[in-house]
Motif scaffolding. Structure first.
Motif, short mmCIF file in Angstrom:
data_model
loop_
_atom_site.label_atom_id
_atom_site.label_comp_id
_atom_site.label_asym_id
_atom_site.label_seq_id
_atom_site.Cartn_x
_atom_site.Cartn_y
_atom_site.Cartn_z
N THR A 172 0.83 -1.21 0.00
CA THR A 172 0.00 0.00 0.00
C THR A 172 0.86 1.26 0.00
O THR A 172 0.57 2.22 -0.71
CB THR A 172 -0.93 0.00 1.24
OG1 THR A 172 -1.72 -1.19 1.22
CG2 THR A 172 -1.85 1.20 1.25
N SER A 184 -1.66 -4.72 -3.08
CA SER A 184 -2.41 -4.26 -1.91
C SER A 184 -3.05 -2.93 -2.27
O SER A 184 -2.99 -2.49 -3.42
CB SER A 184 -1.46 -4.05 -0.73
OG SER A 184 -0.79 -5.23 -0.42
N GLY A 185 -3.62 -2.30 -1.30
CA GLY A 185 -4.09 -0.93 -1.51
C GLY A 185 -5.59 -0.77 -1.57
O GLY A 185 -6.08 0.36 -1.59
N ALA A 186 -6.34 -1.90 -1.61
CA ALA A 186 -7.80 -1.76 -1.74
C ALA A 186 -8.37 -1.03 -0.53
O ALA A 186 -9.13 -0.05 -0.68
CB ALA A 186 -8.45 -3.12 -1.92
N ILE A 187 -8.01 -1.49 0.65
CA ILE A 187 -8.59 -0.88 1.86
C ILE A 187 -8.10 0.57 2.00
O ILE A 187 -8.88 1.49 2.22
CB ILE A 187 -8.24 -1.71 3.12
CG1 ILE A 187 -8.82 -3.13 2.99
CG2 ILE A 187 -8.77 -1.02 4.38
CD1 ILE A 187 -8.44 -4.09 4.09
N GLY A 188 -6.79 0.76 1.81
CA GLY A 188 -6.22 2.10 1.94
C GLY A 188 -6.82 3.08 0.95
O GLY A 188 -7.19 4.21 1.30
N ASN A 236 -5.36 -9.92 -5.46
CA ASN A 236 -5.49 -9.39 -4.11
C ASN A 236 -6.30 -10.39 -3.30
O ASN A 236 -6.92 -11.30 -3.87
CB ASN A 236 -6.17 -8.01 -4.11
CG ASN A 236 -5.95 -7.23 -2.81
OD1 ASN A 236 -5.35 -7.73 -1.85
ND2 ASN A 236 -6.43 -6.00 -2.78
N GLU A 237 -6.28 -10.25 -2.00
CA GLU A 237 -7.16 -11.07 -1.20
C GLU A 237 -8.59 -10.59 -1.43
O GLU A 237 -8.83 -9.39 -1.64
CB GLU A 237 -6.80 -10.97 0.28
CG GLU A 237 -7.67 -11.88 1.14
CD GLU A 237 -7.04 -12.30 2.46
OE1 GLU A 237 -5.99 -11.76 2.82
OE2 GLU A 237 -7.62 -13.19 3.11
N ASP A 279 -11.05 -9.38 0.10
CA ASP A 279 -11.27 -8.82 1.44
C ASP A 279 -12.74 -8.73 1.82
O ASP A 279 -13.07 -8.75 3.00
CB ASP A 279 -10.64 -7.42 1.52
CG ASP A 279 -9.13 -7.46 1.46
OD1 ASP A 279 -8.53 -8.29 2.16
OD2 ASP A 279 -8.54 -6.66 0.71
N ASP A 326 -2.40 -10.97 5.04
CA ASP A 326 -1.48 -9.94 4.54
C ASP A 326 -0.98 -10.39 3.17
O ASP A 326 -0.91 -11.59 2.89
CB ASP A 326 -0.31 -9.74 5.51
CG ASP A 326 0.60 -10.93 5.54
OD1 ASP A 326 1.51 -11.00 4.70
OD2 ASP A 326 0.37 -11.84 6.37
N ASN A 327 -0.64 -9.40 2.36
CA ASN A 327 -0.29 -9.72 0.98
C ASN A 327 1.15 -10.21 0.80
O ASN A 327 1.49 -10.69 -0.27
CB ASN A 327 -0.57 -8.52 0.08
CG ASN A 327 -2.04 -8.47 -0.31
OD1 ASN A 327 -2.83 -9.29 0.15
ND2 ASN A 327 -2.39 -7.52 -1.16
N THR A 373 -0.43 -3.45 5.95
CA THR A 373 -0.73 -4.53 6.88
C THR A 373 0.53 -5.22 7.37
O THR A 373 0.70 -5.47 8.56
CB THR A 373 -1.64 -5.59 6.21
OG1 THR A 373 -2.76 -4.91 5.66
CG2 THR A 373 -2.11 -6.62 7.20
#
Ligand code: GLU
Length: 258
Positions: free
Chosen positions: A9, A46-50, A130-131, A133, A144-145, A207
């Motif tokens: 992220t 990563s980065g989806a949540i952020g 990505n996971e 989520d 975690d990725n 994460t």
């Protein structure tokens, strides 16, 4: 060379959670060029949540599960939109794969992932993983990725896993608190002493930390896949990775074909 690149992220977004446009443009350009040179690339992003949190104007990641899942649902769209757009400039086709721990443990699902990945690479597409989520609850969470990218590298029988993060590599001391800390360029085996070099912590939106990275290294090294940790600030370092030049910290040994 088949290479799995994990983008954290902190590499793709600013501390505000909004997209780091210049970094992403450069990353997608370098990765496109590496593909044009004949290498196969799989991204674990990563980065989806952020980015979801950034888009909603939140100052940090939501702490509750439904909040994180909602942020991921928003941010994942944004992420894929950006990848599609940027890789599209270089005529590369992206494909989204969202997976959970359950998919890894379930033999049938795992085989489907392997087959899909193989077919996407045969098509010349660029899988972005990505996971999942929004559906991953604690019991089926990979979490975690760094770990996810180690699983992906193993499933894809990759020649190399590269973790791009906000740090140059593994240091002999914590570089944030010890200005004299030295970068370790090669770790042939991730022993318990090496594990002890990992601090905790990560960024406000990320994460993983060094510990999850070293555990990822152990997983892939066990099946003969080397791992490199390098700074996502400098996407052009990926050229050195594929050329076999020293960059960041190498864990395990490069394969002979690499
Ligand atoms: N799947 C999480 C996201 O896209 C990232 C997990 C991680 O950074 O390790 O926000």
């Amino acid at each position: 060379m088949r290479i799995v690149v994990k983008l954290g992220t902190s590499t793709i977004a600013h501390p505000t959670g909004r997209l780091n446009v210049r970094r992403m443009e450069l990353l997608c350009k370098v990765l496109s060029d590496i593909k044009n040179a004949g290498h196969q690339v799989i991204l674990v992003s990563s980065g989806a949540i952020g980015m979801g949190a950034g888009k909603l104007g939140l100052t940090e990641k939501p702490s509750d599960i439904p909040g994180k899942q909602a942020a991921a649902a928003i941010g994942q769209c944004e992420l894929m939109y950006v990848y599609d757009e940027l890789f599209g400039h270089y005529h590369h086709t992206v494909a989204q794969l969202l997976i959970t721990g359950y998919d890894i443990e379930n033999q049938h699902h795992r085989t489907n992932i392997e087959n899909t990945l193989q077919r996407l690479l045969d098509f010349g597409a660029l899988p972005v993983i990505n996971e999942n989520d929004t559906v991953a609850t604690e019991e089926i969470q990979i979490g975690d990725n760094d770990t996810l990218s180690a699983v992906v590298a193993t499933l894809a029988k990759a020649d190399m896993l590269v973790l791009m993060s906000d740090i140059e590599g593994l240091y002999d001391k914590n570089p944030k608190t010890h200005p004299d800390a030295k970068l370790i360029s090669h770790v042939p085996a991730i022993t318990d002493e090496v594990m002890a070099l990992a601090g905790g912590a990560g960024s406000a939106f990320g994460t993983g930390g060094m510990e999850t990275k070293l555990r990822a290294g152990r997983m892939v090294n066990q099946v003969g896949i080397p791992m490199i940790i390098t700074n996502g600030d400098r996407p052009e370092l990926l050229y050195d990775v594929v050329a076999g030049r020293p960059v960041g910290t190498l864990f395990g040994e490069r394969k002979e074909t690499v």
